[in-house]
Design a protein around this motif. Structure first.
Motif, PDB file in Angstrom:
ATOM      1  N   PHE A  37       0.849  -1.186   0.000  1.00 29.67           N
ATOM      2  CA  PHE A  37       0.000   0.000   0.000  1.00 29.67           C
ATOM      3  C   PHE A  37       0.886   1.239   0.000  1.00 29.67           C
ATOM      4  CE2 PHE A  37      -4.342  -1.537   0.975  1.00 29.67           C
ATOM      5  CZ  PHE A  37      -4.055  -2.871   1.181  1.00 29.67           C
ATOM      6  N   ARG A  38       0.299   2.344  -0.377  1.00 30.77           N
ATOM      7  CA  ARG A  38       1.026   3.609  -0.280  1.00 30.77           C
ATOM      8  C   ARG A  38       0.055   4.701   0.185  1.00 30.77           C
ATOM      9  NH1 ARG A  38       2.144   4.625  -6.735  1.00 30.77           N
ATOM     10  NH2 ARG A  38      -0.006   5.155  -7.341  1.00 30.77           N
ATOM     11  N   GLN A  39       0.639   5.704   0.804  1.00 34.10           N
ATOM     12  CA  GLN A  39      -0.163   6.815   1.299  1.00 34.10           C
ATOM     13  C   GLN A  39       0.578   8.114   1.055  1.00 34.10           C
ATOM     14  OE1 GLN A  39      -1.420   6.423   5.382  1.00 34.10           O
ATOM     15  NE2 GLN A  39      -3.163   7.782   5.035  1.00 34.10           N
ATOM     16  N   ALA A  40      -0.036   8.969   0.255  1.00 32.03           N
ATOM     17  CA  ALA A  40       0.513  10.293  -0.002  1.00 32.03           C
ATOM     18  C   ALA A  40      -0.044  11.270   1.035  1.00 32.03           C
ATOM     19  CB  ALA A  40       0.146  10.741  -1.412  1.00 32.03           C
ATOM     20  N   PRO A  41       0.648  12.366   1.277  1.00 28.61           N
ATOM     21  CA  PRO A  41       0.168  13.342   2.269  1.00 28.61           C
ATOM     22  C   PRO A  41      -1.248  13.812   1.951  1.00 28.61           C
ATOM     23  CG  PRO A  41       2.413  13.839   1.642  1.00 28.61           C
ATOM     24  CD  PRO A  41       1.943  12.751   0.724  1.00 28.61           C
ATOM     25  N   GLU A  44      -5.867   9.066   1.307  1.00 28.77           N
ATOM     26  CA  GLU A  44      -6.091   7.778   1.951  1.00 28.77           C
ATOM     27  C   GLU A  44      -5.041   6.767   1.482  1.00 28.77           C
ATOM     28  OE1 GLU A  44     -10.948   7.959   2.576  1.00 28.77           O
ATOM     29  OE2 GLU A  44     -10.043   6.419   1.302  1.00 28.77           O
ATOM     30  N   ARG A  45      -4.841   5.761   2.316  1.00 23.21           N
ATOM     31  CA  ARG A  45      -3.945   4.683   1.948  1.00 23.21           C
ATOM     32  C   ARG A  45      -4.581   3.883   0.811  1.00 23.21           C
ATOM     33  NH1 ARG A  45      -1.050   1.629   6.875  1.00 23.21           N
ATOM     34  NH2 ARG A  45      -0.813   3.846   7.347  1.00 23.21           N
ATOM     35  N   GLU A  46      -3.804   3.608  -0.244  1.00 24.60           N
ATOM     36  CA  GLU A  46      -4.332   2.894  -1.389  1.00 24.60           C
ATOM     37  C   GLU A  46      -3.535   1.622  -1.663  1.00 24.60           C
ATOM     38  OE1 GLU A  46      -3.988   4.679  -5.233  1.00 24.60           O
ATOM     39  OE2 GLU A  46      -2.026   5.567  -4.812  1.00 24.60           O
ATOM     40  N   GLY A  47      -4.236   0.597  -2.109  1.00 25.52           N
ATOM     41  CA  GLY A  47      -3.584  -0.653  -2.443  1.00 25.52           C
ATOM     42  C   GLY A  47      -2.830  -0.545  -3.751  1.00 25.52           C
ATOM     43  N   VAL A  48      -1.618  -1.073  -3.759  1.00 20.87           N
ATOM     44  CA  VAL A  48      -0.750  -1.037  -4.929  1.00 20.87           C
ATOM     45  C   VAL A  48      -0.613  -2.423  -5.553  1.00 20.87           C
ATOM     46  CG1 VAL A  48       1.610  -0.602  -5.704  1.00 20.87           C
ATOM     47  CG2 VAL A  48       0.539   0.950  -4.066  1.00 20.87           C
ATOM     48  N   SER A  49      -0.412  -3.434  -4.702  1.00 20.15           N
ATOM     49  CA  SER A  49      -0.165  -4.776  -5.215  1.00 20.15           C
ATOM     50  C   SER A  49      -0.465  -5.797  -4.134  1.00 20.15           C
ATOM     51  CB  SER A  49       1.297  -4.906  -5.652  1.00 20.15           C
ATOM     52  OG  SER A  49       1.590  -6.226  -6.063  1.00 20.15           O
ATOM     53  N   GLU A  89       3.632  11.221  -9.011  1.00 20.05           N
ATOM     54  CA  GLU A  89       2.430  10.784  -8.301  1.00 20.05           C
ATOM     55  C   GLU A  89       2.610   9.454  -7.574  1.00 20.05           C
ATOM     56  OE1 GLU A  89       2.667  11.698 -11.520  1.00 20.05           O
ATOM     57  OE2 GLU A  89       1.353  10.471 -12.806  1.00 20.05           O
ATOM     58  N   ASP A  90       3.751   8.804  -7.750  1.00 20.89           N
ATOM     59  CA  ASP A  90       4.055   7.594  -6.979  1.00 20.89           C
ATOM     60  C   ASP A  90       4.611   7.924  -5.593  1.00 20.89           C
ATOM     61  OD1 ASP A  90       5.269   6.144 -10.015  1.00 20.89           O
ATOM     62  OD2 ASP A  90       3.349   5.731  -9.034  1.00 20.89           O
ATOM     63  N   THR A  91       4.842   9.182  -5.340  1.00 20.30           N
ATOM     64  CA  THR A  91       5.390   9.611  -4.055  1.00 20.30           C
ATOM     65  C   THR A  91       4.452   9.260  -2.903  1.00 20.30           C
ATOM     66  OG1 THR A  91       6.679  11.403  -5.016  1.00 20.30           O
ATOM     67  CG2 THR A  91       6.065  11.632  -2.703  1.00 20.30           C
ATOM     68  N   GLY A  92       5.032   8.762  -1.825  1.00 24.25           N
ATOM     69  CA  GLY A  92       4.247   8.442  -0.642  1.00 24.25           C
ATOM     70  C   GLY A  92       5.009   7.513   0.271  1.00 24.25           C
ATOM     71  N   VAL A  93       4.396   7.174   1.381  1.00 24.52           N
ATOM     72  CA  VAL A  93       4.944   6.165   2.275  1.00 24.52           C
ATOM     73  C   VAL A  93       4.383   4.814   1.831  1.00 24.52           C
ATOM     74  CG1 VAL A  93       5.136   5.341   4.649  1.00 24.52           C
ATOM     75  CG2 VAL A  93       5.100   7.808   4.174  1.00 24.52           C
ATOM     76  N   TYR A  94       5.270   3.872   1.617  1.00 24.74           N
ATOM     77  CA  TYR A  94       4.885   2.545   1.155  1.00 24.74           C
ATOM     78  C   TYR A  94       4.922   1.569   2.315  1.00 24.74           C
ATOM     79  CZ  TYR A  94       4.851   3.890  -3.742  1.00 24.74           C
ATOM     80  OH  TYR A  94       4.528   4.469  -4.943  1.00 24.74           O
ATOM     81  N   THR A 109      -7.714  -2.100   3.074  1.00 24.47           N
ATOM     82  CA  THR A 109      -6.831  -2.258   4.231  1.00 24.47           C
ATOM     83  C   THR A 109      -7.363  -3.289   5.226  1.00 24.47           C
ATOM     84  OG1 THR A 109      -7.897  -0.385   5.315  1.00 24.47           O
ATOM     85  CG2 THR A 109      -5.900   0.086   4.048  1.00 24.47           C
ATOM     86  N   TYR A 110      -8.677  -3.497   5.264  1.00 28.18           N
ATOM     87  CA  TYR A 110      -9.236  -4.426   6.253  1.00 28.18           C
ATOM     88  C   TYR A 110      -8.892  -5.881   5.961  1.00 28.18           C
ATOM     89  CZ  TYR A 110     -13.059  -4.960   2.823  1.00 28.18           C
ATOM     90  OH  TYR A 110     -13.804  -5.186   1.690  1.00 28.18           O
ATOM     91  N   GLU A 111      -8.360  -6.159   4.764  1.00 31.27           N
ATOM     92  CA  GLU A 111      -7.979  -7.528   4.430  1.00 31.27           C
ATOM     93  C   GLU A 111      -6.684  -7.955   5.122  1.00 31.27           C
ATOM     94  OE1 GLU A 111      -9.421  -9.898   2.843  1.00 31.27           O
ATOM     95  OE2 GLU A 111     -11.145  -8.856   1.985  1.00 31.27           O
TER      96      GLU A 111
END
Length: 125
Positions: A37-41, A44-49, A89-94, A109-111
């Protein structure tokens, strides 16, 4: 108790590459699917893979398909995420996270029950 630690983040120019790692301790990683997952400032946290426990099935967000690749080495208790052709746009905390399997809701995220602390990726010229 499984614990996850991410590494490999950093500052990279657009078009560059990074390889993120998620190292597990406390339990064997081969029982778990691993989501990234990644989260940009301010977002929301988004699933990547997601990569399933045996590494044979992977899922990707449309925004990263063809650029990111998940892999795993269960013998070394490690999962990797190769990031190519990076964009600002890939910037964020992974973050990596452990769950039972990659299913239709893998990007939620609940998974996932166990999370790492995250590693910062910054794509900027």
């Amino acid at each position: 108790q499984l614990q996850l630690v991410e590494s490999g983040g950093g500052l990279v120019q657009p078009g560059g590459s990074l390889r993120l790692s998620c190292a597990a301790s406390g339990s064997a990683l081969n029982y778990y699917a691993i989501g990234w997952f990644r989260q940009a400032p301010g977002k929301e946290r988004e699933g990547v893979s997601c990569i399933n426990a045996n590494g044979r099935t992977t899922s990707y967000a449309d925004s990263v398909k063809g650029r990111f690749t998940a892999s795993r080495n269960n013998a070394e208790n490690t999962v990797h995420l190769q990031l190519n052709s990076l964009k600002p746009e890939d910037t964020g905390v992974y973050y990596c996270a452990a769950g039972p399997l990659c299913r239709g809701s893998w990007a939620e995220t609940y998974e996932y029950d166990i999370w790492g602390q995250g590693t910062q990726v910054t794509v900027s010229s």
